[in-house]
Design a protein around this motif. Structure first.
Motif, PDB file in Angstrom:
ATOM      1  N   GLN A  56      49.432  32.543  38.233  1.00  0.00           N
ATOM      2  CA  GLN A  56      48.412  31.893  37.418  1.00  0.00           C
ATOM      3  C   GLN A  56      49.051  31.288  36.173  1.00  0.00           C
ATOM      4  OE1 GLN A  56      45.655  35.195  36.780  1.00  0.00           O
ATOM      5  NE2 GLN A  56      44.467  34.604  38.580  1.00  0.00           N
ATOM      6  N   TYR A  75      47.974  30.132  32.242  1.00  0.00           N
ATOM      7  CA  TYR A  75      46.983  30.245  31.175  1.00  0.00           C
ATOM      8  C   TYR A  75      47.430  29.410  29.973  1.00  0.00           C
ATOM      9  CZ  TYR A  75      45.045  34.453  33.474  1.00  0.00           C
ATOM     10  OH  TYR A  75      44.462  35.344  34.352  1.00  0.00           O
ATOM     11  N   GLY A  98      42.097  34.342  22.954  1.00  0.00           N
ATOM     12  CA  GLY A  98      42.724  34.910  24.135  1.00  0.00           C
ATOM     13  C   GLY A  98      43.146  33.820  25.097  1.00  0.00           C
ATOM     14  N   PRO A  99      44.025  34.154  26.046  1.00  0.00           N
ATOM     15  CA  PRO A  99      44.437  33.171  27.056  1.00  0.00           C
ATOM     16  C   PRO A  99      43.253  32.734  27.920  1.00  0.00           C
ATOM     17  CG  PRO A  99      45.913  35.071  27.048  1.00  0.00           C
ATOM     18  CD  PRO A  99      44.730  35.444  26.208  1.00  0.00           C
ATOM     19  N   LEU A 119      42.388  30.864  31.623  1.00  0.00           N
ATOM     20  CA  LEU A 119      42.979  30.504  32.910  1.00  0.00           C
ATOM     21  C   LEU A 119      42.872  29.001  33.171  1.00  0.00           C
ATOM     22  CD1 LEU A 119      44.219  31.526  35.622  1.00  0.00           C
ATOM     23  CD2 LEU A 119      41.870  31.601  36.495  1.00  0.00           C
ATOM     24  N   THR A 154      45.200  28.920  39.542  1.00  0.00           N
ATOM     25  CA  THR A 154      45.841  29.941  40.366  1.00  0.00           C
ATOM     26  C   THR A 154      46.457  29.257  41.577  1.00  0.00           C
ATOM     27  OG1 THR A 154      44.220  31.625  39.733  1.00  0.00           O
ATOM     28  CG2 THR A 154      45.523  32.053  41.706  1.00  0.00           C
ATOM     29  N   ARG A 156      51.331  37.828  40.201  1.00  0.00           N
ATOM     30  CA  ARG A 156      50.755  39.045  40.778  1.00  0.00           C
ATOM     31  C   ARG A 156      51.615  39.460  41.958  1.00  0.00           C
ATOM     32  NH1 ARG A 156      45.781  40.503  39.680  1.00  0.00           N
ATOM     33  NH2 ARG A 156      45.104  38.387  39.227  1.00  0.00           N
ATOM     34  N   LEU A 188      48.968  41.938  36.853  1.00  0.00           N
ATOM     35  CA  LEU A 188      49.533  40.658  36.445  1.00  0.00           C
ATOM     36  C   LEU A 188      50.695  40.904  35.504  1.00  0.00           C
ATOM     37  CD1 LEU A 188      46.794  38.040  35.459  1.00  0.00           C
ATOM     38  CD2 LEU A 188      48.473  37.880  37.281  1.00  0.00           C
ATOM     39  N   TYR A 216      40.877  45.439  31.390  1.00  0.00           N
ATOM     40  CA  TYR A 216      42.303  45.547  31.055  1.00  0.00           C
ATOM     41  C   TYR A 216      42.487  45.557  29.537  1.00  0.00           C
ATOM     42  CZ  TYR A 216      42.255  43.070  35.619  1.00  0.00           C
ATOM     43  OH  TYR A 216      42.002  42.660  36.900  1.00  0.00           O
ATOM     44  N   GLN A 265      41.078  37.328  41.391  1.00  0.00           N
ATOM     45  CA  GLN A 265      40.020  36.931  40.481  1.00  0.00           C
ATOM     46  C   GLN A 265      40.592  36.626  39.108  1.00  0.00           C
ATOM     47  OE1 GLN A 265      36.721  36.411  40.863  1.00  0.00           O
ATOM     48  NE2 GLN A 265      37.076  36.615  43.050  1.00  0.00           N
ATOM     49  N   PRO A 266      40.084  35.589  38.443  1.00  0.00           N
ATOM     50  CA  PRO A 266      40.586  35.278  37.104  1.00  0.00           C
ATOM     51  C   PRO A 266      40.226  36.367  36.113  1.00  0.00           C
ATOM     52  CG  PRO A 266      38.668  33.936  37.624  1.00  0.00           C
ATOM     53  CD  PRO A 266      39.049  34.647  38.890  1.00  0.00           C
ATOM     54  N   GLN A 267      41.124  36.588  35.175  1.00  0.00           N
ATOM     55  CA  GLN A 267      40.850  37.518  34.093  1.00  0.00           C
ATOM     56  C   GLN A 267      40.303  36.721  32.910  1.00  0.00           C
ATOM     57  OE1 GLN A 267      44.045  40.213  33.171  1.00  0.00           O
ATOM     58  NE2 GLN A 267      44.498  40.619  35.318  1.00  0.00           N
ATOM     59  N   PHE A 314      39.587  36.753  28.984  1.00  0.00           N
ATOM     60  CA  PHE A 314      40.097  37.459  27.816  1.00  0.00           C
ATOM     61  C   PHE A 314      39.161  37.328  26.625  1.00  0.00           C
ATOM     62  CE2 PHE A 314      44.454  38.772  28.759  1.00  0.00           C
ATOM     63  CZ  PHE A 314      44.681  38.108  29.954  1.00  0.00           C
TER      64      PHE A 314
END
Lengths: 111, 116
Positions: free
Chosen positions: A33, A35, A42-43, A45, A48, A92, A99, B33, B103-105, B107
């Motif tokens: 992925q 980001y 935060g990062p 996305l 992917t 991953r 990750l 997470y 699946q995308p995380q 944040f």
């Protein structure tokens, strides 16, 4: 431990120029992925990639996953000041959900 | 859809003090997470929860860090006692669980911790 190395660490270019960021590992990843992270946030996305050799395009951004699924690249065409940020790749492993992030490439696009 | 909420945004403490961070994930996200992001580096996973169970805490310094997610929703991360090297941004992320792991995380904006 799977490690991801990103290069360059920092990139400064003028608006309208192209740039490429690299993400390399000696390990095979089941997916990778990308980001983007802006200061104080935060990062987020971007994409992917799952299949070796896969190429995905997101407007001016082109992402490629290496055939052996050990490396990836992000190419930005005609960069804009809004592309400024920290670009992170994250892989991953085959084992599961964890990750592993690379150290990031900080991109500065100057007007 | 509301995003991942974290508080506080900033925290300054002296070494050897204790500190706690709070995270409320996106509604319906079973996986949560906690990451540590030291300045100039990428995020490092500290702990992963699936509902209220720990999936991975292999990189959590358990002598000083602890985390819980008692009801499978929000979570707290605690550091006691803090060391200078704990200065970092602590990011919380959440994702849906489908078993494939792709699946995308999502944040939160993180808590910036400074240790004096």
């Amino acid at each position: 431990t799977q490690l991801l190395e990103q290069s360059p660490q920092f990139l400064s270019i003028q608006e309208g120029e192209n740039l490429t960021v690299y993400c390399n590992s000696s390990s095979v990843f089941s997916s990778l992925q990308w980001y983007r992270q802006e200061p104080g946030e935060g990062p987020v996305l971007l994409v992917t990639v799952v299949t070796g050799g896969e190429v995905k395009k997101l407007k001016r951004l082109t992402f490629q996953f290496g055939d052996a699924r050990k490396d990836s690249s992000l190419h930005i065409t005609a960069a804009q000041t809004g592309d400024t940020g920290l670009y992170l790749c994250a892989g991953r492993g085959a084992a599961g959900n964890k990750l592993t992030f690379g150290g990031g490439t900080r991109v500065l696009v100057k007007p | 859809e509301a995003g991942v909420a974290q508080s506080p945004r900033y925290k300054i403490i002296e070494k050897r003090q204790s500190v706690a961070f709070w995270c409320n994930p996106i509604s319906g996200h079973a996986t949560l997470y906690w990451y540590q992001q030291i300045l100039g580096q990428g995020p490092k996973l500290l702990i992963q929860f699936q509902n209220n169970g720990v999936v991975d805490d292999s990189q959590l310094p358990k002598d000083r860090f602890s985390a819980e997610r008692l009801k499978g929703v929000d979570s707290t991360l605690k550091i006691q006692p803090a060391k200078l090297e704990d200065s970092a941004v602590y990011l919380c992320a959440s994702s849906l669980w489908t078993g494939t792991g792709n699946q995308p995380q999502h944040f939160g904006d993180g808590t910036r911790l400074s240790i004096l």
